[in-house]
Design a protein around this motif. Sequence first.
Motif, short mmCIF file in Angstrom:
data_model
loop_
_atom_site.label_atom_id
_atom_site.label_comp_id
_atom_site.label_asym_id
_atom_site.label_seq_id
_atom_site.Cartn_x
_atom_site.Cartn_y
_atom_site.Cartn_z
N GLN A 104 15.84 19.34 32.11
CA GLN A 104 16.30 20.70 31.83
C GLN A 104 16.24 20.98 30.33
OE1 GLN A 104 18.08 17.96 32.57
NE2 GLN A 104 20.23 18.46 32.90
N PHE A 105 16.14 22.26 29.98
CA PHE A 105 16.01 22.66 28.57
C PHE A 105 17.40 22.94 28.01
CE2 PHE A 105 14.83 25.91 25.26
CZ PHE A 105 14.06 25.07 24.48
N PHE A 106 17.84 22.11 27.10
CA PHE A 106 19.13 22.27 26.43
C PHE A 106 18.88 22.93 25.08
CE2 PHE A 106 21.18 18.16 28.32
CZ PHE A 106 21.38 18.81 29.53
N ILE A 107 19.80 23.77 24.64
CA ILE A 107 19.76 24.34 23.29
C ILE A 107 21.07 23.99 22.60
CG2 ILE A 107 19.62 26.42 21.88
CD1 ILE A 107 17.93 27.68 24.08
N PHE A 108 20.95 23.42 21.41
CA PHE A 108 22.11 23.03 20.62
C PHE A 108 22.03 23.65 19.23
CE2 PHE A 108 21.44 19.45 23.53
CZ PHE A 108 22.71 19.29 24.06
#
Length: 129
Positions: free
Chosen positions: A115-119
Motif C-alpha cells: 500500500q502507498f503510505f504518505i508521511f
Amino acid sequence: MSTPQDLGAALAAAVASRSAPQMAMQLPLALPTDTKIALLKQMFQSMQEPNKFEAGQLIKWKPGMQVRPYPLGGDPAIIVRVLDHPVYDGTADAGSPSFKEALDLQVGCLGPQGQFFIFHLPSFRFEPF
C-alpha cells in the motif's frame, strides 16, 4: 582515519548483531569510542549538507539518520510534496528523536502489503536515491 564506507559498515554490523529484544530495549551499540566519535562527526556533517528536493524525486534515508519505521531502510521513497512551511512533530516526549522536528517533506513509500503510505518527514535526514 576511517572512511564513511568503513564507518557505515561498522554501524551496519553492530546493528545487525542485535537481537529483537536488544533493539526493543535500545541497548547501546558495542562500538569502540573512537568509532562512535567518528560516526557522530560524520552524521553531524551529513545533517549540514542540504539537498534541493522536488516532488517526484526518489530519496532514501541518509546512513544513520532513520529514526522512524518508514520508509524501510535502503528502500526508495518518493517526494509527494515539498512544504513551503514545515509542520512540527507534536510528539510530547522531549526525549524522542522526533520532538519538535521540522517536517518539510511529504514522502510516499510502500507499506508491508504494497500500500502507498504518505508521511511528513524532515528533509535533512534524506538523500537522493
